[in-house]
Design a protein around this motif. Structure first.
Motif, PDB file in Angstrom:
ATOM      1  N   LEU A 219       0.850  -1.174   0.000  1.00 37.07           N
ATOM      2  CA  LEU A 219       0.000   0.000   0.000  1.00 37.07           C
ATOM      3  C   LEU A 219       0.896   1.237   0.000  1.00 37.07           C
ATOM      4  CD1 LEU A 219      -3.046   0.679   0.218  1.00 37.07           C
ATOM      5  CD2 LEU A 219      -2.745   0.740   2.682  1.00 37.07           C
ATOM      6  N   THR A 220       0.578   2.220  -0.829  1.00 35.18           N
ATOM      7  CA  THR A 220       1.410   3.427  -0.865  1.00 35.18           C
ATOM      8  C   THR A 220       1.154   4.257   0.380  1.00 35.18           C
ATOM      9  OG1 THR A 220      -0.201   4.771  -2.052  1.00 35.18           O
ATOM     10  CG2 THR A 220       1.355   3.507  -3.385  1.00 35.18           C
ATOM     11  N   SER A 221       2.176   4.972   0.805  1.00 32.30           N
ATOM     12  CA  SER A 221       2.039   5.802   2.006  1.00 32.30           C
ATOM     13  C   SER A 221       1.139   7.004   1.752  1.00 32.30           C
ATOM     14  CB  SER A 221       3.423   6.273   2.474  1.00 32.30           C
ATOM     15  OG  SER A 221       4.039   7.037   1.455  1.00 32.30           O
ATOM     16  N   ALA A 222       0.984   7.391   0.482  1.00 37.79           N
ATOM     17  CA  ALA A 222       0.153   8.550   0.143  1.00 37.79           C
ATOM     18  C   ALA A 222      -1.325   8.189   0.041  1.00 37.79           C
ATOM     19  CB  ALA A 222       0.630   9.142  -1.182  1.00 37.79           C
ATOM     20  N   THR A 223      -1.659   6.930   0.231  1.00 38.61           N
ATOM     21  CA  THR A 223      -3.042   6.492   0.066  1.00 38.61           C
ATOM     22  C   THR A 223      -3.895   6.959   1.228  1.00 38.61           C
ATOM     23  OG1 THR A 223      -2.421   4.584  -1.218  1.00 38.61           O
ATOM     24  CG2 THR A 223      -4.531   4.485  -0.131  1.00 38.61           C
ATOM     25  N   SER A 224      -5.009   7.551   0.882  1.00 33.99           N
ATOM     26  CA  SER A 224      -5.959   7.981   1.894  1.00 33.99           C
ATOM     27  C   SER A 224      -7.350   7.910   1.294  1.00 33.99           C
ATOM     28  CB  SER A 224      -5.641   9.413   2.332  1.00 33.99           C
ATOM     29  OG  SER A 224      -6.543   9.828   3.307  1.00 33.99           O
ATOM     30  N   GLY A 225      -8.070   6.882   1.620  1.00 35.84           N
ATOM     31  CA  GLY A 225      -9.421   6.745   1.098  1.00 35.84           C
ATOM     32  C   GLY A 225     -10.419   7.460   1.990  1.00 35.84           C
ATOM     33  N   GLY A 226     -11.594   7.658   1.462  1.00 41.44           N
ATOM     34  CA  GLY A 226     -12.654   8.300   2.228  1.00 41.44           C
ATOM     35  C   GLY A 226     -13.703   8.884   1.304  1.00 41.44           C
ATOM     36  N   ARG A 227     -14.548   9.735   1.860  1.00 33.95           N
ATOM     37  CA  ARG A 227     -15.658  10.304   1.097  1.00 33.95           C
ATOM     38  C   ARG A 227     -15.282  11.681   0.565  1.00 33.95           C
ATOM     39  NH1 ARG A 227     -20.404   7.744   1.752  1.00 33.95           N
ATOM     40  NH2 ARG A 227     -21.654   9.639   1.647  1.00 33.95           N
ATOM     41  N   ARG A 228     -15.664  11.909  -0.693  1.00 31.90           N
ATOM     42  CA  ARG A 228     -15.396  13.177  -1.363  1.00 31.90           C
ATOM     43  C   ARG A 228     -16.584  13.562  -2.225  1.00 31.90           C
ATOM     44  NH1 ARG A 228      -9.432  13.419  -2.506  1.00 31.90           N
ATOM     45  NH2 ARG A 228      -8.589  11.485  -1.696  1.00 31.90           N
ATOM     46  N   ARG A 229     -16.799  14.854  -2.349  1.00 31.09           N
ATOM     47  CA  ARG A 229     -17.833  15.362  -3.252  1.00 31.09           C
ATOM     48  C   ARG A 229     -17.250  15.415  -4.664  1.00 31.09           C
ATOM     49  NH1 ARG A 229     -19.493  20.118  -0.868  1.00 31.09           N
ATOM     50  NH2 ARG A 229     -21.060  18.862   0.175  1.00 31.09           N
ATOM     51  N   ILE A 230     -18.062  14.983  -5.632  1.00 33.37           N
ATOM     52  CA  ILE A 230     -17.693  15.066  -7.042  1.00 33.37           C
ATOM     53  C   ILE A 230     -18.849  15.706  -7.797  1.00 33.37           C
ATOM     54  CG2 ILE A 230     -17.227  13.774  -9.157  1.00 33.37           C
ATOM     55  CD1 ILE A 230     -15.847  11.699  -7.531  1.00 33.37           C
ATOM     56  N   THR A 231     -18.505  16.567  -8.708  1.00 31.73           N
ATOM     57  CA  THR A 231     -19.484  17.135  -9.621  1.00 31.73           C
ATOM     58  C   THR A 231     -19.075  16.723 -11.026  1.00 31.73           C
ATOM     59  OG1 THR A 231     -19.821  19.024  -8.164  1.00 31.73           O
ATOM     60  CG2 THR A 231     -20.547  19.269 -10.445  1.00 31.73           C
ATOM     61  N   GLY A 232     -20.005  16.149 -11.777  1.00 35.42           N
ATOM     62  CA  GLY A 232     -19.720  15.718 -13.141  1.00 35.42           C
ATOM     63  C   GLY A 232     -20.610  16.450 -14.134  1.00 35.42           C
ATOM     64  N   VAL A 233     -20.046  16.747 -15.291  1.00 40.13           N
ATOM     65  CA  VAL A 233     -20.799  17.341 -16.394  1.00 40.13           C
ATOM     66  C   VAL A 233     -20.918  16.261 -17.465  1.00 40.13           C
ATOM     67  CG1 VAL A 233     -20.857  19.159 -18.144  1.00 40.13           C
ATOM     68  CG2 VAL A 233     -19.857  19.626 -15.888  1.00 40.13           C
ATOM     69  N   VAL A 234     -22.147  15.912 -17.810  1.00 39.19           N
ATOM     70  CA  VAL A 234     -22.389  14.858 -18.787  1.00 39.19           C
ATOM     71  C   VAL A 234     -23.160  15.471 -19.953  1.00 39.19           C
ATOM     72  CG1 VAL A 234     -23.251  12.511 -19.128  1.00 39.19           C
ATOM     73  CG2 VAL A 234     -22.584  13.259 -16.825  1.00 39.19           C
ATOM     74  N   ASP A 235     -22.600  15.332 -21.156  1.00 39.58           N
ATOM     75  CA  ASP A 235     -23.180  15.954 -22.348  1.00 39.58           C
ATOM     76  C   ASP A 235     -23.689  14.913 -23.336  1.00 39.58           C
ATOM     77  OD1 ASP A 235     -22.539  18.698 -21.691  1.00 39.58           O
ATOM     78  OD2 ASP A 235     -20.447  18.176 -22.082  1.00 39.58           O
ATOM     79  N   LYS A 236     -24.815  15.255 -23.960  1.00 38.65           N
ATOM     80  CA  LYS A 236     -25.361  14.415 -25.016  1.00 38.65           C
ATOM     81  C   LYS A 236     -24.522  14.638 -26.279  1.00 38.65           C
ATOM     82  CE  LYS A 236     -29.740  13.102 -27.125  1.00 38.65           C
ATOM     83  NZ  LYS A 236     -31.193  13.390 -27.125  1.00 38.65           N
TER      84      LYS A 236
END
Length: 183
Positions: free
Chosen positions: A147-164
């Motif tokens: 496991l990398t020392s920089a690894t830090s999992g958890g919850r994050r907000r994501i905003t996605g733009v989805v286009d037709k």
């Protein structure tokens, strides 16, 4: 495409994290916003667009998870559900991991919802909000599996733009991933 200033600032910050860092970027985790979805009933066109946009959003992350197992930054599957800035950021993140001898194992937990569809009568753009958990989607050294020392999992907000797209398909054109604990 014009994004609100707050979203644009997050997109720029994420873009740099995904593509400007010499080290491997933090795991991308899809989060859900704390705000409840709109209470107004969606039109049939909005409902269908939202369903298709959410499928594209989930598909993009599934393709990224698969490519992350080997840090395959050239995977043709990345373009199935992503285009533009989103595709570039996915590829850059995987390239950084490849360069640094890192792979990503596990899967994020996604919780996407439709925030808006525009225009409402015949949507061509859908904004997706998500709050995901990357606690079980972590980075490891490819050579020894540590496991990398920089690894830090958890919850994050994501905003996605989805286009037709012109062919009627939906693809994620941009996304912004915020810091751990933002949702």
């Amino acid at each position: 495409m014009r994004l609100p200033a707050r979203v644009l600032a997050v997109v720029v910050a994420v873009g740099c994290v995904a593509g400007c860092s010499a080290s491997s970027p933090a795991p991308v985790t899809p989060p859900v916003s704390a705000a409840p979805p709109a209470t107004t009933a969606a039109s049939p066109a909005e409902a269908l667009a939202g369903k298709d946009a959410l499928a594209a959003y989930r598909g993009m992350w599934a393709d990224f998870v698969t490519a992350g197992l080997t840090s395959d930054w050239r995977s043709p599957d990345l373009g199935r559900h992503a285009i533009g800035v989103a595709l570039t950021n996915l590829s850059r993140s995987l390239y950084a991991d490849h360069y640094n001898g890192i792979v990503t194992k596990g899967e994020p937990i996604l919780n996407p919802i439709v925030r808006s569809a525009d225009p409402t009568d015949d949507p061509v753009k859908v904004i997706v909000g998500d709050c995901g958990d990357s606690s079980h989607w972590l980075k490891y050294r490819a050579d020894d599996g540590a496991l990398t020392s920089a690894t830090s999992g958890g919850r994050r907000r994501i905003t996605g733009v989805v286009d037709k797209q012109a062919d009627g398909s939906w693809k994620v054109s941009d996304y912004a991933v915020e810091d751990l604990g933002t949702c």
